[in-house]
Design a protein around this motif. Structure first.
Motif, short mmCIF file in Angstrom:
data_model
loop_
_atom_site.label_atom_id
_atom_site.label_comp_id
_atom_site.label_asym_id
_atom_site.label_seq_id
_atom_site.Cartn_x
_atom_site.Cartn_y
_atom_site.Cartn_z
N GLN A 180 -4.80 -7.97 4.96
CA GLN A 180 -4.01 -9.02 5.61
C GLN A 180 -4.91 -10.12 6.16
O GLN A 180 -4.59 -11.30 6.07
N ILE B 130 0.86 -1.18 0.00
CA ILE B 130 0.00 0.00 0.00
C ILE B 130 0.90 1.22 0.00
O ILE B 130 1.76 1.39 0.88
N LYS C 111 2.84 -1.32 4.07
CA LYS C 111 2.47 0.02 3.61
C LYS C 111 3.67 0.95 3.81
O LYS C 111 4.52 0.73 4.66
N VAL D 86 0.53 -7.33 4.13
CA VAL D 86 0.46 -6.34 3.06
C VAL D 86 1.13 -5.07 3.60
O VAL D 86 0.51 -4.31 4.34
N GLN E 96 -4.77 -2.08 5.19
CA GLN E 96 -3.78 -3.09 5.55
C GLN E 96 -4.40 -4.16 6.46
O GLN E 96 -4.23 -5.37 6.22
N SER F 129 -4.25 2.16 7.18
CA SER F 129 -4.24 1.16 8.25
C SER F 129 -5.43 0.22 8.13
O SER F 129 -5.31 -0.99 8.34
#
Length: 701
Positions: free
Chosen positions: A72, A50, A81, A79, A68, A65
């Motif tokens: 996940q 990300i 960021k 994943v 993510q 957030s």
């Protein structure tokens, strides 16, 4: 050694049980791993990381957030960021001022050669786009050729909490208030962030924190600091806080002798207090006001109009970016048909309200009944923006005991045609401002949220919060599609179970109407709690708090005559809208007794008389709860066991209480109809006296 192994095994089993258990806290934001390996792999190829834009903001951080966390969980792998350039398959969050066509909150999801982009003209748009992407993944959509653009049709999309400083919730059925005022501002409950996430996921952008029967304490410096602490949590998720205000606050906490809106001292007090609010909460949304209604003080106490009061508050807002929402729920005892009173008070004021004022109107003219005709003010105040107010807490729909999905009720009102400017002048177009060219628009839902672990008491009550938010964002959506979305995100995506559950959701409201208030009956519930049947209620503090005021049952027939021969409430509507209801022979049966006093022996187009149709609907509604139980049972293998057992038990209560409603109303109305039940319908096993005794005990009188 054996004991150690046994302990480890027990801990492992406990841990697995906790993972499987679903207590409803996560709502529809359940990011459990997708069961389909192929679908996971397809999304994994597009979710390798990300990428956030620079500079970032708290809202972009919240969006990334959430994305993510969701990916996940759903895809079963990390994943990451960050801000560094990403490779093929990354998800890029992008704020592009050039995307002005998306508006302040709109978003665009697109697949490009380098990956997936979530674009908004502002960080708020990106936030909503991230939730939209997660919804695509959760509901089992595939990423190929993803191309989705959306922006809200209504500007202010609010939840109205009827919460009190002492932690109680008026008409709340999911426990105490989630706002812990005694702990704030020092302790900020982590639950507030989860609440903000849930609101953002469906596009809600404003929260009225307190009851419309307001306490002046919320305007004190002590409480403004508490409100500011909540605002700090909601802000990154695109939500502003609003307050319901007590009209008499200048007297109660300001030391003035009056609250007259034309008094210079009162005006100065409100202006100073408003400035203090914005110093504490710079993005404060504004005020919601219930005045001169059900005993609440207001400008009419001083011979002033609602416009005088609302405009004074609008002036107090000054240059601040805030609004005043002035509720039109007003009625006085002994003033004729309650159906007409809000119209008679507010229609003459059209065009007199300041630009920052919106008049907030309930979906129907009485009070959140299970089915009402649309409020006659919609389409009747073209120079005033109107906020549609609907009730998610089920005050008149069985509380948190009965399963009633309200998406169809909200949509029914939005699609109603006012004919204010010819065919197609729907309530939705009035509310979103497109019909009358208003630059400001709003919709409000009275929240069904409390401190219960699952937020709404009844697990399926969550669907009403969800559907309201989605319809507030886009009123063209189909409630059946939203029921399917919610079911897939919250309960199951197993096809047979999903079909069974959504069929129950989509029919639940019409079933409830049939076993409680069929054919347009209304306001015949218990007096004090608004729960259970009490059609015999004939004495109260005021006539329009009784049941007999509304159903008018007598030897001649049943129903409230609102035609020219009765209260003439029908005259409040445009001629084309009025024509649908004016003739009892063609009036839709769902609204027949709203507008007509009909003979018990009057043949209806179903081939049955009024009495026969009434009894048939009461009995079929009760029988349909058994069907709901059967459908829900079919979903058992695919739904969390704890959740399934909870709803199963509530449906058993609903079945018993549906029979209670049926028997009470049938026995009561039979006294006037003086006719037997149609053949094949079993007579009640209790007498009317027995049922009245049960109701008296239940109402705690």
């Amino acid at each position: 050694m054996f004991l150690r192994l046994l302990l480890c095994a027990c801990l492992l089993l406990t841990s697995r049980a906790e993972v499987r258990a679903d207590d409803g806290y996560r709502l529809w934001l359940k990011y459990d791993q997708l069961p389909e390996a192929g679908l996971r792999k397809a999304w994994q190829a597009h979710a390798k990381g990300i990428l956030l834009p620079e500079p970032t903001t708290p809202t972009l951080q919240a969006a990334a957030s959430e994305l993510q966390l969701g990916l996940q969980g759903l895809l079963g792998r990390p994943v990451p960021k960050g801000a560094a350039p990403g490779g093929r398959g990354s998800i890029r969050l992008r704020v592009a001022s050039a995307e002005a066509a998306l508006g302040r909150e709109g978003y665009r999801l697109t697949m490009t050669g380098g990956g997936l982009e979530i674009t908004g003209a502002t960080d708020a748009g990106v936030l909503y786009g991230c939730f939209a992407l997660l919804r695509q993944v959760q509901t089992g959509q595939r990423p190929e050729a993803l191309n989705l653009t959306s922006q809200p049709r209504i500007q202010h999309r609010l939840l109205n909490h009827w919460d009190n400083p002492n932690g109680t919730v008026e008409r709340g059925y999911a426990g105490s208030s989630i706002w812990k005022w005694l702990e704030l501002p020092e302790r900020v409950d982590p639950r507030y962030q989860d609440y903000a996430r849930a609101n953002a996921s469906v596009g809600i952008n404003g929260v009225v924190l307190n009851n419309v029967n307001a306490s002046a304490r919320y305007l004190t410096p002590e409480y403004l600091r508490k409100v500011a602490a909540v605002a700090n949590v909601l802000r990154p998720y695109g939500q502003r806080v609003y307050l319901s205000v007590l009209w008499a606050a200048p007297k109660v906490i300001g030391g003035l002798k009056t609250s007259d809106p034309l008094d210079p001292q009162v005006q100065a007090w409100w202006a100073a207090r408003t400035n203090e609010i914005y110093q504490t909460i710079p993005d404060f949304g504004g005020f919601l006001v219930k005045a001169n209604s059900e005993g609440e003080p207001g400008p009419q106490d001083y011979g002033r109009t609602h416009a005088d009061g609302a405009n004074m508050l609008a002036r107090a807002l000054g240059p601040h970016d805030g609004i005043v929402m002035w509720r039109a729920f007003v009625y006085q005892a002994g003033s004729g048909d309650r159906f007409k009173q809000a119209y008679e008070d507010f229609k003459p004021l059209d065009g007199q309200f300041a630009p920052k004022v919106l008049v907030q109107v309930k979906n129907g003219p009485i009070d959140f009944q299970a089915r009402e005709p649309f409020h006659p003010l919609f389409g009747a105040m073209p120079r005033t923006p109107l906020v549609l107010e609907v009730q998610l807490t089920q005050e008149y729909l069985g509380f948190a005991t009965h399963l009633v999905y309200l998406g169809p009720l909200i949509k029914e009102c939005l699609e109603a045609d006012t004919y204010a400017q010819g065919p197609g002048s729907t309530v939705a177009k009035v509310v979103d401002g497109t019909l009358e060219k208003h630059a400001i628009s709003g919709i409000a839902g009275v929240a069904n949220i409390g401190a219960d672990r699952n937020w709404t008491g009844h697990p399926v009550g969550q669907a009403n919060w969800y559907a309201f938010g989605r319809l507030a964002w886009d009123h063209t959506l189909d409630p059946a599609d939203l029921a399917r979305e919610w079911t897939r995100m919250t309960l199951t995506r197993e096809p047979a179970a999903e079909a069974a559950i959504t069929s129950v959701l989509n029919q639940s409201r019409s079933i409830y109407v049939r076993y409680t208030t069929p054919l347009g009956l209304h306001h015949i519930m218990g007096q004090t709690l608004h729960y259970g049947p009490e059609p015999w209620l004939a004495s109260s503090a005021r006539p329009d708090w009784t049941a007999v005021y509304y159903h008018k049952a007598d030897a001649a027939g049943l129903g409230f005559d609102r035609t020219a021969t009765g209260s003439d409430a029908l005259a409040l509507y445009a001629p084309e809208a009025r024509a649908r209801w004016a003739d009892p022979a063609t009036c839709p049966l769902d609204y027949l007794l709203w507008f007509h006093h009909v003979s018990w022996n009057q043949p209806l187009r179903t081939g049955r008389t009024l009495w026969q149709e009434l009894t048939t609907r009461y009995y079929s509604g009760t029988d349909s709860v058994q069907w709901m139980q059967q459908q829900w049972a079919r979903a058992a293998p695919a739904v969390d066991a704890e959740t399934h057992a909870d709803v199963t038990a509530r449906l058993r209560v609903q079945q018993r209480e549906a029979q209670w409603w049926r028997d009470a109303c049938m026995l009561y109305f039979q006294q006037f109809a003086r006719q037997p039940l149609p053949p094949g319908l079993p007579p009640p096993t209790r007498t009317l006296a027995d049922i009245k005794e049960q109701v008296d005990i239940y109402q705690l009188r």
